[in-house]
Design an enzyme around this catalytic site. Structure first.
Site: not given
Lengths: 456, 67
Positions: A9, A53, A57
């Site tokens: 990520e 995805r 954030d």
């Protein structure tokens, strides 16, 4: 566990340089980038047809989570695919803004710090089996994670009370705990929050949030591939015979500030082991494990050979790795600039170079130039990265990708997350895909067939 | 700066000779030229990306903390 999925990520940093009269705050730029995504995914959090995805954030960082990847190499490819996807998003936003009189340049950086003490991450996920207790596994991994900066650090000019110093890691100064469930308040090395995104009886997701964002292919790949092998070894209960660290947070800073790799890491029993030797202890444990338990794994053997080569080079002369270890590549660039222009380490041009190293622009970014000029070693090629932008790896991500693609092609309303594939109508139906390693599923195949049927 | 890889001991060297240690004094002229070319090449790349006002850019690069 011999097969496991790995995911990365990435939180990106943004800047906007207005070329017209009007400026735009970076939060607004991020929001604009995701306005497009919001329309198309009905939220600022969407899954893509490559299984990944994409979302906005905490702290207005665009974030890209790779799909579940079956190997470190695929995770590397998918991380780079994420760079392209975020870059394309930035370009489209630039065009839209220019059309509204907000001309300017959006830059996207895959780094981990700004110049005001804020940090954002590159988080690794490794699927682990739930059969063993978690805490001992996490604790046994800490000395590895604390010392791997010697090859996985992305390098940074750190401003301290006594002047600027060059350090191995972007992230080390922002870590405040060993293992905990905190994230932004008190960042740990390993986040212990138990969210497996899989069958909770069988699996856990080991969430390592200490890593630097690597630009180098070798460093990215080696960071993931070595950790994966260390996990196999620790899961088998044959890790290196090392006590817990005396203080993980002190050790991580000390290792980061020592460019030689020979500085001591203090363990709880009072012994001091040089950082590079800690790495060698893990390497040897992995070698022993592979030799006895998995001698038929050529990929693992290759990882071990590369790991050893890099550790040996670091022990003798780190500058020989100036094509593949990020902190060395960056240091070489900084020194070249300093030498020519007579700049101190705290000069703003040096700071800008430190940042520019992480610019993801595939045409004009410094990385793109270094790659095109053959000045850094590459492990993956352009077609692989392009393909990964819309093709999932052969894991659960393939089910998600196929489901999303069919829904788009046939105009169906669906909602997905890491585990669930839900068709919202005519009769809502949800399929739970609880094994991240499984890429074929009769229920999903049937759902795809049903979606292809003419409606009415 | 901590550690001996810093400062005085600048071990930049041509790629082809990466396996054998080269010191400034004993490097062959050919290797020297290559080294210079290489650094110039790097500087060209750096110059190409650092055209903005560095001080202003650095001051303005403020992000919120992520995870």
């Amino acid at each position: 566990m011999r097969r496991r999925v790995i995911g990365l990520e990435t939180e990106y940093g943004l800047s906007f340089t207005a070329t017209g009269r009007r400026a735009l705050a970076v939060e607004d730029v991020a929001r604009r980038m995701f306005r497009d995504v919001v329309t198309w995914g009905r939220s600022s959090n969407v899954f893509l047809e490559n299984g990944a995805r994409l979302y906005l954030d905490v702290g207005s960082h665009p974030e890209y989570a790779t799909p579940e990847c079956p190997s470190a190499r695929e995770a590397l490819v998918h991380e780079r695919a994420g760079d392209r996807i975020v870059h394309d998003l930035a370009r489209r936003t630039e065009e839209a803004l220019a059309g509204e009189g907000l001309a300017g340049r959006i830059r996207v950086f895959r780094n981990n710090t700004d110049f005001s003490g804020n940090s954002y991450g590159s988080h690794e996920n490794y699927l682990v089996q739930r059969d063993g207790p978690f805490q001992p596994l996490a604790d046994a991994l800490l000395p590895f994670l604390v010392t791997r900066q010697v090859f996985a650090g992305a390098g940074k000019v750190l401003r301290t009370a006594t002047g600027a110093v060059y350090v191995l890691s972007q992230r080390a100064e922002h870590i405040w705990e060993g293992v905990s469930s905190a994230t932004t308040r008190s960042r740990p090395i390993i986040n212990s929050r138990d969210e497996p995104h899989a069958d909770i009886d069988r699996y856990r997701r080991l969430h390592v949030i200490v890593g630097d964002s690597n630009m180098s292919d070798t460093a990215t790949w080696l960071r993931l591939a070595t950790c994966e092998l260390v996990l196999r070894t620790l899961e088998a209960g044959v890790g290196p015979d090392l006590p817990p660290l005396d203080s993980p947070t002190r050790a991580i800073r000390e290792v980061s500030r020592d460019l030689t790799g020979h500085g001591p890491v203090r363990f709880a029993d009072g012994q001091d082991v040089p950082a590079l030797d800690v790495q060698v202890r893990y390497l040897e444990a992995v070698e022993r494990f592979l030799a006895t338990e998995q001698p038929d794994d050529p990929d693992a053997a290759h990882v071990v050979a590369e790991w050893r080569r890099v550790l040996t080079a670091l022990a003798t002369d780190p500058m020989t790795l100036d094509r593949e270890v990020d902190w060395v590549v960056k240091l070489r660039l900084i020194r070249a600039l300093q030498d020519r222009d007579g700049l101190a380490l705290d000069d703003p041009r040096v700071a800008l170079l430190d940042l520019a190293y992480h610019d993801i622009d595939p045409d004009t970014g410094l990385q793109a130039r270094l790659r095109a000029g053959g000045r850094v070693r590459t492990l993956i090629d352009e077609p692989a990265v392009r393909r990964a932008q819309d093709h999932p790896p052969a894991t659960r991500a393939a089910l998600r990708g196929a489901f999303l693609r069919a829904a788009r092609q046939h105009g169906h309303d669906v909602t997905v997350d890491w585990v669930h594939l839900k068709r919202n109508g005519p009769v809502p139906r949800t399929i739970a895909c609880k094994d991240p390693l499984v890429c074929e599923d009769a229920r999903v195949a049937q759902a795809l067939e049903e979606m292809a049927l003419p409606t009415g | 700066m901590a550690g001996g890889a810093d400062g005085q001991e600048r071990a930049e060297r041509p790629r082809q000779d990466a396996a054998e240690p080269v010191s400034g004094e004993t490097a062959a002229p050919a290797a020297d030229r290559e080294l210079l070319d290489d650094v110039d090449g790097l500087l060209d790349e750096i110059d190409a990306v650092l055209e903005t006002n560095a001080e202003e850019f650095v001051r303005g690069y403020v992000q919120k903390g992520g995870q």
